[in-house]
Design a protein around this motif. Sequence first.
Motif, PDB file in Angstrom:
ATOM      1  N   ALA A   1      -5.297   1.621  -1.644  1.00  0.00           N
ATOM      2  CA  ALA A   1      -4.210   0.912  -0.970  1.00  0.00           C
ATOM      3  C   ALA A   1      -3.440   1.791  -0.001  1.00  0.00           C
ATOM      4  CB  ALA A   1      -3.252   0.320  -2.004  1.00  0.00           C
ATOM      5  N   TYR A   2      -3.315   3.086  -0.315  1.00  0.00           N
ATOM      6  CA  TYR A   2      -2.515   3.973   0.527  1.00  0.00           C
ATOM      7  C   TYR A   2      -3.367   4.950   1.337  1.00  0.00           C
ATOM      8  CZ  TYR A   2       1.318   1.888  -1.979  1.00  0.00           C
ATOM      9  OH  TYR A   2       2.200   0.974  -2.494  1.00  0.00           O
ATOM     10  N   GLU A   3      -4.663   4.663   1.423  1.00  0.00           N
ATOM     11  CA  GLU A   3      -5.553   5.434   2.302  1.00  0.00           C
ATOM     12  C   GLU A   3      -5.390   4.945   3.738  1.00  0.00           C
ATOM     13  OE1 GLU A   3      -7.786   7.860   2.131  1.00  0.00           O
ATOM     14  OE2 GLU A   3      -7.803   8.243  -0.019  1.00  0.00           O
ATOM     15  N   ASP A   4      -5.515   5.870   4.696  1.00  0.00           N
ATOM     16  CA  ASP A   4      -5.534   5.462   6.103  1.00  0.00           C
ATOM     17  C   ASP A   4      -6.805   4.664   6.374  1.00  0.00           C
ATOM     18  OD1 ASP A   4      -3.161   6.695   6.609  1.00  0.00           O
ATOM     19  OD2 ASP A   4      -4.035   8.489   7.525  1.00  0.00           O
ATOM     20  N   GLY A   5      -6.681   3.664   7.242  1.00  0.00           N
ATOM     21  CA  GLY A   5      -7.837   2.852   7.581  1.00  0.00           C
ATOM     22  C   GLY A   5      -8.996   3.662   8.133  1.00  0.00           C
ATOM     23  N   SER A   6      -8.698   4.791   8.768  1.00  0.00           N
ATOM     24  CA  SER A   6      -9.746   5.620   9.375  1.00  0.00           C
ATOM     25  C   SER A   6     -10.583   6.364   8.335  1.00  0.00           C
ATOM     26  CB  SER A   6      -9.117   6.642  10.326  1.00  0.00           C
ATOM     27  OG  SER A   6      -8.184   7.455   9.638  1.00  0.00           O
TER      28      SER A   6
ATOM     29  N   VAL B   1      -1.202  -6.390  -3.003  1.00  0.00           N
ATOM     30  CA  VAL B   1      -1.754  -5.595  -4.109  1.00  0.00           C
ATOM     31  C   VAL B   1      -2.617  -6.471  -5.015  1.00  0.00           C
ATOM     32  CG1 VAL B   1      -1.158  -4.324  -6.210  1.00  0.00           C
ATOM     33  CG2 VAL B   1       0.050  -3.834  -4.070  1.00  0.00           C
ATOM     34  N   GLY B   2      -2.185  -7.699  -5.244  1.00  0.00           N
ATOM     35  CA  GLY B   2      -2.982  -8.625  -6.054  1.00  0.00           C
ATOM     36  C   GLY B   2      -4.338  -8.910  -5.433  1.00  0.00           C
ATOM     37  N   ILE B   3      -4.356  -9.074  -4.122  1.00  0.00           N
ATOM     38  CA  ILE B   3      -5.627  -9.323  -3.416  1.00  0.00           C
ATOM     39  C   ILE B   3      -6.507  -8.079  -3.473  1.00  0.00           C
ATOM     40  CG2 ILE B   3      -6.649  -9.758  -1.146  1.00  0.00           C
ATOM     41  CD1 ILE B   3      -4.201 -11.530  -0.539  1.00  0.00           C
ATOM     42  N   LEU B   4      -5.924  -6.905  -3.265  1.00  0.00           N
ATOM     43  CA  LEU B   4      -6.697  -5.660  -3.337  1.00  0.00           C
ATOM     44  C   LEU B   4      -7.265  -5.458  -4.738  1.00  0.00           C
ATOM     45  CD1 LEU B   4      -4.405  -3.270  -1.252  1.00  0.00           C
ATOM     46  CD2 LEU B   4      -6.538  -4.346  -0.517  1.00  0.00           C
ATOM     47  N   GLU B   5      -6.500  -5.820  -5.763  1.00  0.00           N
ATOM     48  CA  GLU B   5      -7.004  -5.717  -7.132  1.00  0.00           C
ATOM     49  C   GLU B   5      -8.167  -6.675  -7.359  1.00  0.00           C
ATOM     50  OE1 GLU B   5      -3.533  -6.418  -9.479  1.00  0.00           O
ATOM     51  OE2 GLU B   5      -2.877  -4.317  -9.414  1.00  0.00           O
ATOM     52  N   PHE B   6      -8.045  -7.888  -6.840  1.00  0.00           N
ATOM     53  CA  PHE B   6      -9.133  -8.860  -6.950  1.00  0.00           C
ATOM     54  C   PHE B   6     -10.413  -8.334  -6.309  1.00  0.00           C
ATOM     55  CE2 PHE B   6     -11.340 -12.231  -4.478  1.00  0.00           C
ATOM     56  CZ  PHE B   6     -11.975 -12.873  -5.531  1.00  0.00           C
TER      57      PHE B   6
ATOM     58  N   MET C   1      -2.779   3.161  10.168  1.00  0.00           N
ATOM     59  CA  MET C   1      -2.025   2.475   9.124  1.00  0.00           C
ATOM     60  C   MET C   1      -2.808   2.505   7.817  1.00  0.00           C
ATOM     61  SD  MET C   1      -0.660  -0.799  11.329  1.00  0.00           S
ATOM     62  CE  MET C   1      -0.029  -1.660   9.900  1.00  0.00           C
ATOM     63  N   THR C   2      -2.098   2.421   6.694  1.00  0.00           N
ATOM     64  CA  THR C   2      -2.776   2.396   5.401  1.00  0.00           C
ATOM     65  C   THR C   2      -3.465   1.055   5.193  1.00  0.00           C
ATOM     66  OG1 THR C   2      -0.897   1.494   4.189  1.00  0.00           O
ATOM     67  CG2 THR C   2      -0.990   3.909   4.449  1.00  0.00           C
ATOM     68  N   VAL C   3      -4.313   1.008   4.180  1.00  0.00           N
ATOM     69  CA  VAL C   3      -4.982  -0.239   3.828  1.00  0.00           C
ATOM     70  C   VAL C   3      -3.950  -1.317   3.520  1.00  0.00           C
ATOM     71  CG1 VAL C   3      -6.439  -1.355   2.083  1.00  0.00           C
ATOM     72  CG2 VAL C   3      -7.071   0.895   2.996  1.00  0.00           C
ATOM     73  N   LEU C   4      -2.941  -0.973   2.726  1.00  0.00           N
ATOM     74  CA  LEU C   4      -1.905  -1.943   2.369  1.00  0.00           C
ATOM     75  C   LEU C   4      -1.192  -2.469   3.609  1.00  0.00           C
ATOM     76  CD1 LEU C   4      -0.481  -3.280  -0.072  1.00  0.00           C
ATOM     77  CD2 LEU C   4       1.193  -1.427   0.024  1.00  0.00           C
TER      78      LEU C   4
END
Length: 245
Positions: A135-140, A123-128, A91-94
């Motif tokens: 955000a759209y990178e795979d977790g791996s 997205v707000g938390i990821l920006e923080f 799954m992606t980071v998001l």
Amino acid sequence: MLEVEQLCKNFGGIRAVENCSFNVERGTITALIGPNGAGKTTVFNCVSRTMAPTSGEIRLEGERIDRLRPHQITRKGLSRTFQISRNLADMTVLENVICQSSIKGWRDLFNPAMSDEEIEKAVGILEFLNISHIAYEDGSNLSYGQKKLMDLAALLMSDPKIILLDEPAGGVNPSLLEEIVERIRTLNARGLTVLIVEHNMELIMRLSHRVIVMAQGRVIAEGSPADVQADQAVLDAYLGGGEDG
């Protein structure tokens, strides 16, 4: 805010945590430290109820939580990370962050997998945390430090009042570690209470307001970072540390 009273945890005939008692004051960054084998992670597991205590009581804001299920404790406002990231690699980071969102009722099961509201919040938390670019990178595909930040982002999706961070500095490069430290400080300044287990003593001593020291399953000292550093019982415990725990 968090009260642990006479906590015990047995594994067969082995008592990993014995009559452990301590408090975490609201609005503080409190560190739980000790040599390998002290029982720190076991305490975290019992507080978050990923492991059932053998005996003792745990209270959050005066309410007992030691008999609740993990998701019920999360709803009460306590969330935690783990030493090893539990992200879903396909799954992606998001998506990893949003899947930690609270389900408010059965009607949520019929809503889109990712609502506009959840996406905006994530997205707000990821920006923080300065990781919105992944955000759209795979977790791996993430570095170890990026996985730690993603875990922190997922934890914040539940709007916790207190967070338990298990080894947030472990395996993280120095520059990214400073990023994590500053974000923890900012969250604390916004009113979030933090309980942290960490082996990086330099980090603990400059980040924490209060330090609780465990050895052989018991609390042996607590106080300010300066007081704990000068405590002979603490020095003796670290010189005689045992196996990991």
